[in-house]
Write a protein that holds these residues in place. Sequence first.
Motif, mmCIF file in Angstrom:
data_model
loop_
_atom_site.group_PDB
_atom_site.id
_atom_site.type_symbol
_atom_site.label_atom_id
_atom_site.label_comp_id
_atom_site.label_asym_id
_atom_site.label_seq_id
_atom_site.Cartn_x
_atom_site.Cartn_y
_atom_site.Cartn_z
ATOM 1 N N LEU A 1 1.704 -1.979 3.551
ATOM 2 C CA LEU A 1 0.276 -1.825 3.310
ATOM 3 C C LEU A 1 0.034 -1.387 1.870
ATOM 4 C CD1 LEU A 1 -2.632 -1.836 4.433
ATOM 5 C CD2 LEU A 1 -2.272 0.576 5.050
ATOM 6 N N TYR A 2 0.818 -0.456 1.391
ATOM 7 C CA TYR A 2 0.706 0.025 0.012
ATOM 8 C C TYR A 2 0.895 -1.123 -0.978
ATOM 9 C CZ TYR A 2 1.909 2.721 -4.208
ATOM 10 O OH TYR A 2 1.962 3.233 -5.479
ATOM 11 N N ASP A 3 1.942 -1.913 -0.779
ATOM 12 C CA ASP A 3 2.194 -3.055 -1.672
ATOM 13 C C ASP A 3 1.031 -4.031 -1.650
ATOM 14 O OD1 ASP A 3 4.662 -2.066 -2.422
ATOM 15 O OD2 ASP A 3 5.780 -3.296 -0.995
ATOM 16 N N LEU A 4 0.556 -4.342 -0.470
ATOM 17 C CA LEU A 4 -0.530 -5.302 -0.325
ATOM 18 C C LEU A 4 -1.814 -4.793 -0.967
ATOM 19 C CD1 LEU A 4 -1.500 -7.979 0.831
ATOM 20 C CD2 LEU A 4 -2.078 -6.758 2.909
ATOM 21 N N VAL A 5 -2.165 -3.559 -0.697
ATOM 22 C CA VAL A 5 -3.392 -3.000 -1.256
ATOM 23 C C VAL A 5 -3.294 -2.914 -2.777
ATOM 24 C CG1 VAL A 5 -4.867 -0.939 -1.335
ATOM 25 C CG2 VAL A 5 -4.061 -1.804 0.852
ATOM 26 N N ARG A 6 -2.128 -2.600 -3.296
ATOM 27 C CA ARG A 6 -1.961 -2.590 -4.759
ATOM 28 C C ARG A 6 -2.184 -3.979 -5.338
ATOM 29 N NH1 ARG A 6 3.470 0.140 -6.448
ATOM 30 N NH2 ARG A 6 3.652 -2.055 -6.797
ATOM 31 N N MET A 7 -1.646 -5.013 -4.693
ATOM 32 C CA MET A 7 -1.856 -6.382 -5.170
ATOM 33 C C MET A 7 -3.337 -6.735 -5.143
ATOM 34 S SD MET A 7 1.132 -8.823 -3.738
ATOM 35 C CE MET A 7 1.450 -8.055 -2.173
ATOM 36 N N ILE A 8 -4.004 -6.364 -4.070
ATOM 37 C CA ILE A 8 -5.413 -6.679 -3.931
ATOM 38 C C ILE A 8 -6.239 -5.868 -4.926
ATOM 39 C CG2 ILE A 8 -7.400 -6.476 -2.388
ATOM 40 C CD1 ILE A 8 -5.461 -7.235 -0.114
ATOM 41 N N HIS A 9 -5.854 -4.614 -5.124
ATOM 42 C CA HIS A 9 -6.594 -3.761 -6.061
ATOM 43 C C HIS A 9 -6.501 -4.307 -7.483
ATOM 44 C CE1 HIS A 9 -8.424 -0.272 -7.806
ATOM 45 N NE2 HIS A 9 -7.397 -0.117 -8.606
ATOM 46 N N VAL A 10 -5.331 -4.768 -7.879
ATOM 47 C CA VAL A 10 -5.162 -5.358 -9.203
ATOM 48 C C VAL A 10 -6.063 -6.578 -9.323
ATOM 49 C CG1 VAL A 10 -3.535 -6.643 -10.640
ATOM 50 C CG2 VAL A 10 -2.843 -4.492 -9.617
ATOM 51 N N ASP A 11 -6.153 -7.325 -8.249
ATOM 52 C CA ASP A 11 -6.949 -8.545 -8.214
ATOM 53 C C ASP A 11 -8.438 -8.227 -8.051
ATOM 54 O OD1 ASP A 11 -7.210 -11.404 -7.998
ATOM 55 O OD2 ASP A 11 -7.619 -11.072 -5.884
ATOM 56 N N LYS B 1 -9.132 4.117 3.416
ATOM 57 C CA LYS B 1 -8.350 5.208 2.815
ATOM 58 C C LYS B 1 -7.301 4.642 1.862
ATOM 59 C CE LYS B 1 -6.867 9.547 2.596
ATOM 60 N NZ LYS B 1 -7.657 10.674 2.173
ATOM 61 N N ALA B 2 -6.633 3.562 2.268
ATOM 62 C CA ALA B 2 -5.605 2.950 1.428
ATOM 63 C C ALA B 2 -6.201 2.467 0.107
ATOM 64 C CB ALA B 2 -4.928 1.790 2.170
ATOM 65 N N SER C 1 -6.805 3.043 -5.651
ATOM 66 C CA SER C 1 -7.714 3.064 -6.802
ATOM 67 C C SER C 1 -7.581 4.371 -7.583
ATOM 68 C CB SER C 1 -9.159 2.824 -6.381
ATOM 69 O OG SER C 1 -9.653 3.905 -5.644
ATOM 70 N N ASN C 2 -7.129 5.433 -6.906
ATOM 71 C CA ASN C 2 -6.877 6.708 -7.583
ATOM 72 C C ASN C 2 -5.501 6.761 -8.230
ATOM 73 O OD1 ASN C 2 -9.404 7.737 -6.965
ATOM 74 N ND2 ASN C 2 -8.713 8.688 -5.069
ATOM 75 N N GLY C 3 -4.701 5.694 -8.058
ATOM 76 C CA GLY C 3 -3.414 5.593 -8.741
ATOM 77 C C GLY C 3 -2.281 6.404 -8.138
ATOM 78 N N VAL C 4 -2.343 6.693 -6.838
ATOM 79 C CA VAL C 4 -1.277 7.490 -6.232
ATOM 80 C C VAL C 4 0.010 6.674 -6.116
ATOM 81 C CG1 VAL C 4 -2.915 8.902 -4.929
ATOM 82 C CG2 VAL C 4 -1.859 6.936 -3.830
#
Length: 143
Positions: free
Chosen positions: A79-89, A120-121, A126-129
């Motif tokens: 989930l972390y990996d996926l949300v990071r990819m989506i957040h970058v996008d 929450k993810a 977005s807060n860069g954790v």
Amino acid sequence: MSFSDLFDSGFKKRNESHFAAIVRVAMADGVITDDEKKFLDRLATNLNISAEDYKLILKNYQSHPINPPASYDLRLERLYDLVRMIHVDTIKGDAEMMLLKKIGVGLGFHAVNVKYIVDKALTLVSNGVDLDTFVQEIKNMNR
């Protein structure tokens, strides 16, 4: 074949399987909408899926089983990996948010809680954790 070629091959297969699982979730309702297609196009680029592999996966997405991780920690890592990819996008509206929730269910999170987990993810990323903080915060979000 060198050791690095083996590693690259395994990493490539994992990305392809991960992408195919996301395509399968997008196809759960039988249709890939224009918004879902745009998202999949961007995700394929982020996962280094070639145009040829992309076409094959779209055509045969059911040949790749969805294998959600057995452990909760591994599900959180995915989930972390996926949300990071989506957040970058950057998420482009309700359609991508809905797809992210579907993917959350596909990863094994309960449908009743997935909205809260995804929200929450997204906030955490977005807060860069980092991953450790992400896992700890998601595990303790109801306390």
